[in-house]
Design a protein around this motif. Structure first.
Motif, PDB file in Angstrom:
ATOM      1  N   PRO A   1     -12.446  -2.168  -8.054  1.00 33.87           N
ATOM      2  CA  PRO A   1     -11.804  -2.504  -9.331  1.00 33.87           C
ATOM      3  C   PRO A   1     -11.263  -3.935  -9.271  1.00 33.87           C
ATOM      4  CG  PRO A   1     -10.417  -1.006  -8.054  1.00 33.87           C
ATOM      5  CD  PRO A   1     -11.711  -1.144  -7.316  1.00 33.87           C
ATOM      6  N   ALA A   2     -11.185  -4.587 -10.418  1.00 32.68           N
ATOM      7  CA  ALA A   2     -10.690  -5.967 -10.476  1.00 32.68           C
ATOM      8  C   ALA A   2      -9.212  -6.040 -10.101  1.00 32.68           C
ATOM      9  CB  ALA A   2     -10.918  -6.554 -11.864  1.00 32.68           C
ATOM     10  N   SER A   3      -8.437  -5.036 -10.499  1.00 38.24           N
ATOM     11  CA  SER A   3      -7.010  -5.022 -10.171  1.00 38.24           C
ATOM     12  C   SER A   3      -6.472  -3.602 -10.291  1.00 38.24           C
ATOM     13  CB  SER A   3      -6.224  -5.954 -11.106  1.00 38.24           C
ATOM     14  OG  SER A   3      -6.294  -5.469 -12.428  1.00 38.24           O
ATOM     15  N   VAL A   4      -5.325  -3.374  -9.666  1.00 46.62           N
ATOM     16  CA  VAL A   4      -4.629  -2.094  -9.735  1.00 46.62           C
ATOM     17  C   VAL A   4      -3.163  -2.402  -9.969  1.00 46.62           C
ATOM     18  CG1 VAL A   4      -3.973  -0.019  -8.458  1.00 46.62           C
ATOM     19  CG2 VAL A   4      -6.251  -0.989  -8.160  1.00 46.62           C
ATOM     20  N   SER A   5      -2.540  -1.699 -10.903  1.00 45.91           N
ATOM     21  CA  SER A   5      -1.109  -1.877 -11.162  1.00 45.91           C
ATOM     22  C   SER A   5      -0.354  -0.689 -10.590  1.00 45.91           C
ATOM     23  CB  SER A   5      -0.842  -1.966 -12.671  1.00 45.91           C
ATOM     24  OG  SER A   5      -1.449  -3.120 -13.191  1.00 45.91           O
ATOM     25  N   ILE A   6       0.824  -0.978 -10.041  1.00 47.51           N
ATOM     26  CA  ILE A   6       1.631   0.069  -9.413  1.00 47.51           C
ATOM     27  C   ILE A   6       3.106  -0.280  -9.569  1.00 47.51           C
ATOM     28  CG2 ILE A   6       1.429  -1.080  -7.193  1.00 47.51           C
ATOM     29  CD1 ILE A   6       1.532   1.623  -5.840  1.00 47.51           C
ATOM     30  N   ALA A   7       3.907   0.728  -9.727  1.00 48.01           N
ATOM     31  CA  ALA A   7       5.354   0.519  -9.785  1.00 48.01           C
ATOM     32  C   ALA A   7       5.873   0.254  -8.382  1.00 48.01           C
ATOM     33  CB  ALA A   7       6.044   1.747 -10.385  1.00 48.01           C
ATOM     34  N   GLU A   8       6.942  -0.525  -8.298  1.00 47.08           N
ATOM     35  CA  GLU A   8       7.559  -0.835  -7.014  1.00 47.08           C
ATOM     36  C   GLU A   8       7.931   0.449  -6.276  1.00 47.08           C
ATOM     37  OE1 GLU A   8      11.570  -3.070  -5.386  1.00 47.08           O
ATOM     38  OE2 GLU A   8      10.869  -3.507  -7.388  1.00 47.08           O
ATOM     39  N   ASP A   9       7.702   0.455  -4.957  1.00 50.54           N
ATOM     40  CA  ASP A   9       8.015   1.570  -4.063  1.00 50.54           C
ATOM     41  C   ASP A   9       7.236   2.846  -4.388  1.00 50.54           C
ATOM     42  OD1 ASP A   9       9.826  -0.032  -2.663  1.00 50.54           O
ATOM     43  OD2 ASP A   9      11.458   0.491  -4.029  1.00 50.54           O
ATOM     44  N   THR A  12     -14.050  -4.126   6.095  1.00 54.87           N
ATOM     45  CA  THR A  12     -12.678  -4.585   6.285  1.00 54.87           C
ATOM     46  C   THR A  12     -11.914  -4.367   4.991  1.00 54.87           C
ATOM     47  OG1 THR A  12     -13.398  -6.254   7.872  1.00 54.87           O
ATOM     48  CG2 THR A  12     -11.197  -6.547   6.887  1.00 54.87           C
ATOM     49  N   LEU A  13     -10.818  -3.650   5.077  1.00 57.15           N
ATOM     50  CA  LEU A  13      -9.917  -3.438   3.943  1.00 57.15           C
ATOM     51  C   LEU A  13      -8.578  -4.058   4.308  1.00 57.15           C
ATOM     52  CD1 LEU A  13     -10.663   0.318   3.164  1.00 57.15           C
ATOM     53  CD2 LEU A  13     -11.486  -1.667   1.894  1.00 57.15           C
ATOM     54  N   ALA A  14      -7.965  -4.763   3.373  1.00 52.10           N
ATOM     55  CA  ALA A  14      -6.667  -5.382   3.647  1.00 52.10           C
ATOM     56  C   ALA A  14      -5.833  -5.388   2.381  1.00 52.10           C
ATOM     57  CB  ALA A  14      -6.870  -6.807   4.159  1.00 52.10           C
ATOM     58  N   ALA A  15      -4.535  -5.285   2.568  1.00 54.10           N
ATOM     59  CA  ALA A  15      -3.581  -5.401   1.465  1.00 54.10           C
ATOM     60  C   ALA A  15      -2.598  -6.500   1.831  1.00 54.10           C
ATOM     61  CB  ALA A  15      -2.859  -4.076   1.240  1.00 54.10           C
ATOM     62  N   GLY A  16      -2.395  -7.431   0.926  1.00 52.11           N
ATOM     63  CA  GLY A  16      -1.498  -8.555   1.194  1.00 52.11           C
ATOM     64  C   GLY A  16      -0.043  -8.137   1.295  1.00 52.11           C
ATOM     65  N   HIS A  17       0.389  -7.191   0.473  1.00 51.50           N
ATOM     66  CA  HIS A  17       1.790  -6.768   0.448  1.00 51.50           C
ATOM     67  C   HIS A  17       1.852  -5.266   0.257  1.00 51.50           C
ATOM     68  CE1 HIS A  17       3.073 -10.935   0.197  1.00 51.50           C
ATOM     69  NE2 HIS A  17       2.156 -11.111  -0.747  1.00 51.50           N
ATOM     70  N   GLY A  18       1.463  -4.535   1.265  1.00 56.28           N
ATOM     71  CA  GLY A  18       1.487  -3.086   1.154  1.00 56.28           C
ATOM     72  C   GLY A  18       0.677  -2.448   2.250  1.00 56.28           C
ATOM     73  N   THR A  19       0.460  -1.168   2.136  1.00 59.97           N
ATOM     74  CA  THR A  19      -0.261  -0.398   3.141  1.00 59.97           C
ATOM     75  C   THR A  19      -1.407   0.340   2.466  1.00 59.97           C
ATOM     76  OG1 THR A  19       1.786  -0.059   4.371  1.00 59.97           O
ATOM     77  CG2 THR A  19      -0.046   1.404   4.891  1.00 59.97           C
TER      78      THR A  19
END
Length: 186
Positions: A130-138, A164-171
């Protein structure tokens, strides 16, 4: 992909010892490839009865000179993602519209088969995401639509792929890890 380059078909030529009797006589040629496309770089002086100057099957007629000029430019390209053996059928007759090219005698024909081996190419894999995913904080969210595909997988269905899968700010967490080996971390 089997179609990335075309092979020049050198040596295709027709000859008729009787052509001196009627140098403007009309001959008919059929070329057929089972798993590819045949292309004539020039078709000047030819009339196509079936197909065109770039087709799997073509039948055309013209003078000996025009036909041989076109055959000098003949090329073969395998169909996209095809690999294996193919045969090019090449046939000629010295008769067109029931008229013998030399003007006399019975019509004659000749045919040859040309074996071709199309070697497999390692096509690039493709990735979908997907181009992007939105998620609420925490919070967490499932990411659907992640996949890889390889048109060559039918050639070697048990080959291994490195992803290879990576997340810049998350898990990132995989829902299943069956059949996977991890090189770095889990």
């Amino acid at each position: 992909d089997g179609c990335s380059s075309a092979l020049a078909l050198s040596g295709l030529v027709i000859a008729d010892i009787d052509a001196t009797l009627a140098p403007g006589g009309i001959y008919s040629v059929t070329l057929t490839a089972g798993h590819g496309t045949l292309t004539l770089g020039t078709s000047s002086g030819l009339t196509f009865d079936t197909g065109s100057a770039s087709a799997a099957t073509m039948t055309f007629h013209g003078t000996l000179t025009s036909i041989n000029a076109a055959l000098l430019t003949a090329r073969y390209a395998g169909n996209a993602n095809y690999n294996g053996t193919d045969t090019i059928a090449f046939s000629v007759t010295d008769s067109f519209n029931n008229v013998v090219a030399t003007g006399t005698g019975n019509a004659t024909t000749d045919s040859k088969s040309i074996g071709v081996t199309v070697i497999a190419a390692n096509d690039p894999i493709s990735v979908a995401a997907p181009a992007s995913v939105s998620i609420a904080e925490d919070a967490s969210v499932g990411v659907s639509g992640l996949s890889i595909s390889d048109v060559d997988a039918t050639l070697a269905p048990n080959d291994l792929y490195s992803v290879t899968l990576a997340a810049g700010h998350g898990t990132l967490t995989l829902g299943t890890t069956t059949g996977l080996t991890f090189d770095n971390s889990t």
